[in-house]
Design a protein around this motif. Structure first.
Motif, PDB file in Angstrom:
ATOM      1  N   ILE A  67       0.885  -1.172   0.000  1.00  0.00           N
ATOM      2  CA  ILE A  67       0.000   0.000   0.000  1.00  0.00           C
ATOM      3  C   ILE A  67       0.916   1.214   0.000  1.00  0.00           C
ATOM      4  N   LEU A  68       1.187   1.762  -1.164  1.00  0.00           N
ATOM      5  CA  LEU A  68       2.057   2.932  -1.252  1.00  0.00           C
ATOM      6  C   LEU A  68       1.299   4.160  -0.762  1.00  0.00           C
ATOM      7  N   HIS A  69       2.023   5.045  -0.100  1.00  0.00           N
ATOM      8  CA  HIS A  69       1.373   6.235   0.462  1.00  0.00           C
ATOM      9  C   HIS A  69       2.271   7.443   0.292  1.00  0.00           C
ATOM     10  N   SER A  70       1.683   8.527  -0.185  1.00  0.00           N
ATOM     11  CA  SER A  70       2.394   9.799  -0.250  1.00  0.00           C
ATOM     12  C   SER A  70       1.371  10.914  -0.104  1.00  0.00           C
ATOM     13  N   THR A  71       1.860  12.088   0.326  1.00  0.00           N
ATOM     14  CA  THR A  71       0.991  13.257   0.448  1.00  0.00           C
ATOM     15  C   THR A  71       1.628  14.404  -0.313  1.00  0.00           C
ATOM     16  N   ASP A  72       0.826  15.038  -1.165  1.00  0.00           N
ATOM     17  CA  ASP A  72       1.336  16.104  -2.022  1.00  0.00           C
ATOM     18  C   ASP A  72       0.242  17.134  -2.226  1.00  0.00           C
ATOM     19  N   ASN A  73       0.538  18.401  -1.933  1.00  0.00           N
ATOM     20  CA  ASN A  73      -0.429  19.491  -2.125  1.00  0.00           C
ATOM     21  C   ASN A  73      -1.764  19.211  -1.438  1.00  0.00           C
ATOM     22  N   GLY A  74      -1.677  18.660  -0.239  1.00  0.00           N
ATOM     23  CA  GLY A  74      -2.872  18.401   0.539  1.00  0.00           C
ATOM     24  C   GLY A  74      -3.627  17.152   0.153  1.00  0.00           C
ATOM     25  N   VAL A  75      -3.078  16.359  -0.773  1.00  0.00           N
ATOM     26  CA  VAL A  75      -3.744  15.152  -1.252  1.00  0.00           C
ATOM     27  C   VAL A  75      -2.986  13.924  -0.756  1.00  0.00           C
ATOM     28  N   SER A  76      -3.693  13.016  -0.100  1.00  0.00           N
ATOM     29  CA  SER A  76      -3.130  11.740   0.315  1.00  0.00           C
ATOM     30  C   SER A  76      -3.383  10.711  -0.781  1.00  0.00           C
ATOM     31  N   TRP A  77      -2.303  10.164  -1.334  1.00  0.00           N
ATOM     32  CA  TRP A  77      -2.398   9.154  -2.398  1.00  0.00           C
ATOM     33  C   TRP A  77      -2.197   7.772  -1.791  1.00  0.00           C
ATOM     34  N   LEU A  78      -3.173   6.911  -1.944  1.00  0.00           N
ATOM     35  CA  LEU A  78      -3.112   5.528  -1.477  1.00  0.00           C
ATOM     36  C   LEU A  78      -3.145   4.617  -2.698  1.00  0.00           C
ATOM     37  N   THR A  79      -2.063   3.861  -2.909  1.00  0.00           N
ATOM     38  CA  THR A  79      -1.913   3.089  -4.132  1.00  0.00           C
ATOM     39  C   THR A  79      -1.733   1.614  -3.813  1.00  0.00           C
ATOM     40  N   LEU A  80      -2.680   0.787  -4.259  1.00  0.00           N
ATOM     41  CA  LEU A  80      -2.541  -0.662  -4.124  1.00  0.00           C
ATOM     42  C   LEU A  80      -1.407  -1.112  -5.032  1.00  0.00           C
ATOM     43  N   ASN A  81      -0.507  -1.940  -4.498  1.00  0.00           N
ATOM     44  CA  ASN A  81       0.714  -2.253  -5.236  1.00  0.00           C
ATOM     45  C   ASN A  81       1.026  -3.750  -5.196  1.00  0.00           C
ATOM     46  N   ARG A  82       0.107  -4.530  -5.743  1.00  0.00           N
ATOM     47  CA  ARG A  82       0.363  -5.962  -5.971  1.00  0.00           C
ATOM     48  C   ARG A  82      -0.078  -6.276  -7.402  1.00  0.00           C
ATOM     49  N   PRO A  83       0.567  -5.680  -8.383  1.00  0.00           N
ATOM     50  CA  PRO A  83       0.075  -5.791  -9.763  1.00  0.00           C
ATOM     51  C   PRO A  83       0.003  -7.220 -10.279  1.00  0.00           C
ATOM     52  N   GLU A  84       0.941  -8.088  -9.848  1.00  0.00           N
ATOM     53  CA  GLU A  84       0.932  -9.464 -10.357  1.00  0.00           C
ATOM     54  C   GLU A  84      -0.274 -10.260  -9.847  1.00  0.00           C
ATOM     55  N   ALA A  85      -0.924  -9.767  -8.781  1.00  0.00           N
ATOM     56  CA  ALA A  85      -2.141 -10.396  -8.257  1.00  0.00           C
ATOM     57  C   ALA A  85      -3.372  -9.555  -8.564  1.00  0.00           C
ATOM     58  N   LEU A  86      -3.250  -8.654  -9.552  1.00  0.00           N
ATOM     59  CA  LEU A  86      -4.332  -7.725  -9.898  1.00  0.00           C
ATOM     60  C   LEU A  86      -4.821  -6.975  -8.664  1.00  0.00           C
ATOM     61  N   ASN A  87      -3.874  -6.749  -7.739  1.00  0.00           N
ATOM     62  CA  ASN A  87      -4.132  -5.962  -6.530  1.00  0.00           C
ATOM     63  C   ASN A  87      -5.238  -6.536  -5.654  1.00  0.00           C
ATOM     64  N   ALA A  88      -5.351  -7.872  -5.659  1.00  0.00           N
ATOM     65  CA  ALA A  88      -6.231  -8.511  -4.691  1.00  0.00           C
ATOM     66  C   ALA A  88      -5.739  -8.168  -3.291  1.00  0.00           C
ATOM     67  N   LEU A  89      -6.672  -7.876  -2.398  1.00  0.00           N
ATOM     68  CA  LEU A  89      -6.335  -7.345  -1.074  1.00  0.00           C
ATOM     69  C   LEU A  89      -6.094  -8.454  -0.063  1.00  0.00           C
ATOM     70  N   THR A  90      -4.971  -8.378   0.630  1.00  0.00           N
ATOM     71  CA  THR A  90      -4.751  -9.232   1.786  1.00  0.00           C
ATOM     72  C   THR A  90      -5.373  -8.578   3.022  1.00  0.00           C
ATOM     73  N   GLY A  91      -5.476  -9.340   4.079  1.00  0.00           N
ATOM     74  CA  GLY A  91      -5.995  -8.779   5.322  1.00  0.00           C
ATOM     75  C   GLY A  91      -5.148  -7.638   5.842  1.00  0.00           C
ATOM     76  N   ASP A  92      -3.823  -7.787   5.748  1.00  0.00           N
ATOM     77  CA  ASP A  92      -2.934  -6.727   6.216  1.00  0.00           C
ATOM     78  C   ASP A  92      -3.109  -5.451   5.393  1.00  0.00           C
ATOM     79  N   GLN A  93      -3.263  -5.605   4.077  1.00  0.00           N
ATOM     80  CA  GLN A  93      -3.492  -4.433   3.237  1.00  0.00           C
ATOM     81  C   GLN A  93      -4.799  -3.741   3.605  1.00  0.00           C
ATOM     82  N   ARG A  94      -5.826  -4.553   3.805  1.00  0.00           N
ATOM     83  CA  ARG A  94      -7.129  -3.983   4.176  1.00  0.00           C
ATOM     84  C   ARG A  94      -7.005  -3.157   5.451  1.00  0.00           C
TER      85      ARG A  94
END
Length: 283
Positions: free
Chosen positions: A26-53
């Motif tokens: 779960i990539l995270h950055s903040t820029d110009n007041g915007v919090s970007w949350l990016t799912l980052n498991r592309p090889e699994a089509l970003n299926a969510l694990t419990g920890d990611q959730r």
């Protein structure tokens, strides 16, 4: 005894990175007041694990509490936005105790969808690819939905003989009406981005290579706005779908009373009187 995984999930995606540090998933950055949350498991089509959730839920709560965060963008890497919940690492299926599945859904998928809807900042979904099952509901729970032209939405549950979970039967009828919602849920057909826009599931479809720039433009506009007024507006709209007119009108009046005490409201009125553009600070 062990319980089976949540039914709103995808099958195991094969060897991969489910055990990788969650901050890399779960990539995270903040820029110009915007919090970007990016799912980052592309090889699994970003299926969510419990920890990611759980990390997503935490990040959304952090955005609510941080006055310097004034909008949130939820997106993903690769060709998929989110294929649902990943079953890898879940306990093996065994004898089921009554209530186990309901508990897993209540504490898992439903908590995630509620965290998006309850976030005190506007949340934009930038859907870069397939959003299926819980992944579709995660996107549709957001306040605004941008979709890349190649994106598609799939109510996969019926394909597996399952009932939609993760708030699907709550979200879809409110977005497109009960009959259209039943059509999507009964047949489980993939809905291309253009059709999703026509139905009212998404706000805007953009070329794939313009998705991030458009999400940034929208989010930064929101981040420059009167944050508390946007929060109260979000709460009013969400609550109105379960309210009668008298309750909704009373909530509206109370929200305006609260909002008028903010610095941004004073700035908005002053800028109108002084015939200038307002400068909102989210306070």
């Amino acid at each position: 005894m062990t319980s089976s995984p949540s039914p709103g999930a995808v099958p195991p995606a094969g060897p991969g990175d489910a055990a990788a540090p969650v901050d890399s998933l779960i990539l995270h950055s903040t820029d110009n007041g915007v919090s970007w949350l990016t799912l980052n498991r592309p090889e699994a089509l970003n299926a969510l694990t419990g920890d990611q959730r759980e990390r997503l839920i935490d990040r959304l709560a952090d955005a609510s509490a941080d006055p310097d965060v004034r909008a949130v963008v939820l997106t993903a890497t690769g060709k998929g936005f989110c294929a649902g919940a990943d079953l890898r690492g879940a306990p093996p299926a065994g004898e089921r105790v009554a209530g186990d599945v309901a508990r897993l859904i209540r504490l898992g998928a439903q908590r995630l969808v509620a965290a998006v809807q309850d976030c005190e900042k506007p949340v934009i979904a930038a859907v870069n690819g397939t959003a299926a099952g819980l992944g579709a509901h995660l996107a549709l729970a957001c306040d605004l939905v941008l979709a890349a032209a190649s994106a598609r939405f799939i109510e996969v549950f019926v394909r597996r003989g399952l009932v939609p979970d993760g708030g699907g039967a709550y979200l879809l009828p409110r977005l497109i009406g009960p009959q259209r919602a039943k059509e999507l849920m009964f047949f489980g057909d993939a809905v291309p981005a253009a059709e999703a826009e026509r139905l009212g599931l998404v706000n805007r479809v953009v070329p794939d290579d313009a998705l991030t720039a458009t999400a940034r433009e929208w989010a930064e506009r929101l981040a420059a706005g009167p944050t508390r007024a946007l929060t109260l507006t979000k709460q009013l709209v969400n609550a109105s779908l379960e309210s009668d007119r008298a309750t909704a009108f009373a909530a509206e009046a109370t929200a305006q009373e609260i909002n008028m005490a903010t610095a941004d409201a004073r700035e908005g009125v002053a800028s109108f009187v002084e015939r200038r553009d307002p400068t909102y600070r989210g306070r």
